[in-house]
Scaffold this motif. Structure first.
Motif, PDB file in Angstrom:
ATOM      1  N   UNK A  75       8.012  21.219  43.486  1.00 37.69           N
ATOM      2  CA  UNK A  75       8.191  22.247  42.448  1.00 37.69           C
ATOM      3  C   UNK A  75       6.967  23.154  42.366  1.00 37.69           C
ATOM      4  N   UNK A  76       5.788  22.546  42.407  1.00 34.25           N
ATOM      5  CA  UNK A  76       4.543  23.315  42.413  1.00 34.25           C
ATOM      6  C   UNK A  76       4.485  24.217  43.637  1.00 34.25           C
ATOM      7  N   UNK A  77       4.834  23.664  44.785  1.00 34.47           N
ATOM      8  CA  UNK A  77       4.798  24.426  46.038  1.00 34.47           C
ATOM      9  C   UNK A  77       5.764  25.606  46.003  1.00 34.47           C
ATOM     10  N   UNK A  78       6.996  25.363  45.529  1.00 30.90           N
ATOM     11  CA  UNK A  78       8.010  26.431  45.499  1.00 30.90           C
ATOM     12  C   UNK A  78       7.614  27.548  44.540  1.00 30.90           C
ATOM     13  N   UNK A  79       7.003  27.193  43.404  1.00 34.99           N
ATOM     14  CA  UNK A  79       6.584  28.223  42.469  1.00 34.99           C
ATOM     15  C   UNK A  79       5.423  29.033  43.046  1.00 34.99           C
ATOM     16  N   UNK A  80       4.512  28.362  43.730  1.00 34.86           N
ATOM     17  CA  UNK A  80       3.421  29.080  44.389  1.00 34.86           C
ATOM     18  C   UNK A  80       3.951  30.059  45.426  1.00 34.86           C
TER      19      UNK A  80
END
Length: 211
Positions: free
Chosen positions: A195-200
């Motif tokens: 989730x963190x990666x996709x938002x970044x």
């Protein structure tokens, strides 16, 4: 133009909101001088609440005060854009990780419903902007950190000064929707790291489209 009727709450707050919306709608364009006297006359108010309203907008970064020259709508340069997107990416990706871990099933359903709304809004760019912002704000609300919320709210106001330049680029709406789908997939899988990666990635692509 006829004077605008204002509600009894703090007058300068009402004026600040009126000016804020005119800036976001590009009626007051980046770099343009704000004619305090003309606007005060248009709104049927004295210059005191107008000046207080401009101070509020200056604190938000939407207005730049220049010595002996008055107030101007802020122009966002490339460094400004990079700085704003960098901070938003840090703050909202962290929020996405929290949501993936801590959100209730009902809260995730709220986000899914907004994502569905976003898909329907593809044919209307202004509606897409509005739903997109509601999605991000709801995600932040679920992550439940009021200090982060305040920082993001201020940064997003500055980002709006240039939002049309990014999402109006050919194919960007479609790309943005795919990125939102990837975020939703990671959230629904309750995968905080992803989730963190996709938002970044979403903010990195948004910045690339904006500059």
């Amino acid at each position: 133009m006829s004077a605008v009727t204002l509600t009894p709450r703090a007058l300068y707050e009402e004026v600040a909101e009126l000016l804020r919306q005119r800036i976001f709608a590009a009626e007051l364009e980046p770099g343009s001088w704000i004619d305090e006297m003309r606007l005060a006359e248009e709104y049927g108010i004295s210059r005191t609440p107008m000046r207080e309203a401009l101070k509020v907008l200056a604190a938000e970064g939407l207005v730049t005060m220049k010595v002996r020259r008055g107030a101007y709508v802020t122009e966002v340069n490339e460094k400004d854009q990079r700085d704003v997107y960098h901070l938003l990416s840090l703050l909202e990706s962290d929020a996405a990780g929290v949501v993936a871990t801590d959100a209730s099933d009902e809260q995730l359903k709220d986000l899914q419903a907004l994502h569905t709304e976003l898909t329907v809004a593809m044919a209307d760019r202004e509606k897409f902007f509005e739903v997109n912002e509601r999605f991000h704000m709801r995600l932040l609300e679920i992550a439940n950190n009021r200090w982060r919320d305040q920082m993001v709210a201020d940064l997003r106001k500055v980002m709006k000064l240039n939002r049309h330049n990014s999402l109006f680029k050919s194919g960007r709406l479609e790309e943005s929707l795919k990125e939102h789908q990837a975020i939703m997939d990671a959230l629904m899988a309750r995968d905080a790291v992803l989730s963190v990666q996709r938002m970044n990635e979403h903010f990195a692509n948004g910045l690339e489209a904006a500059i």
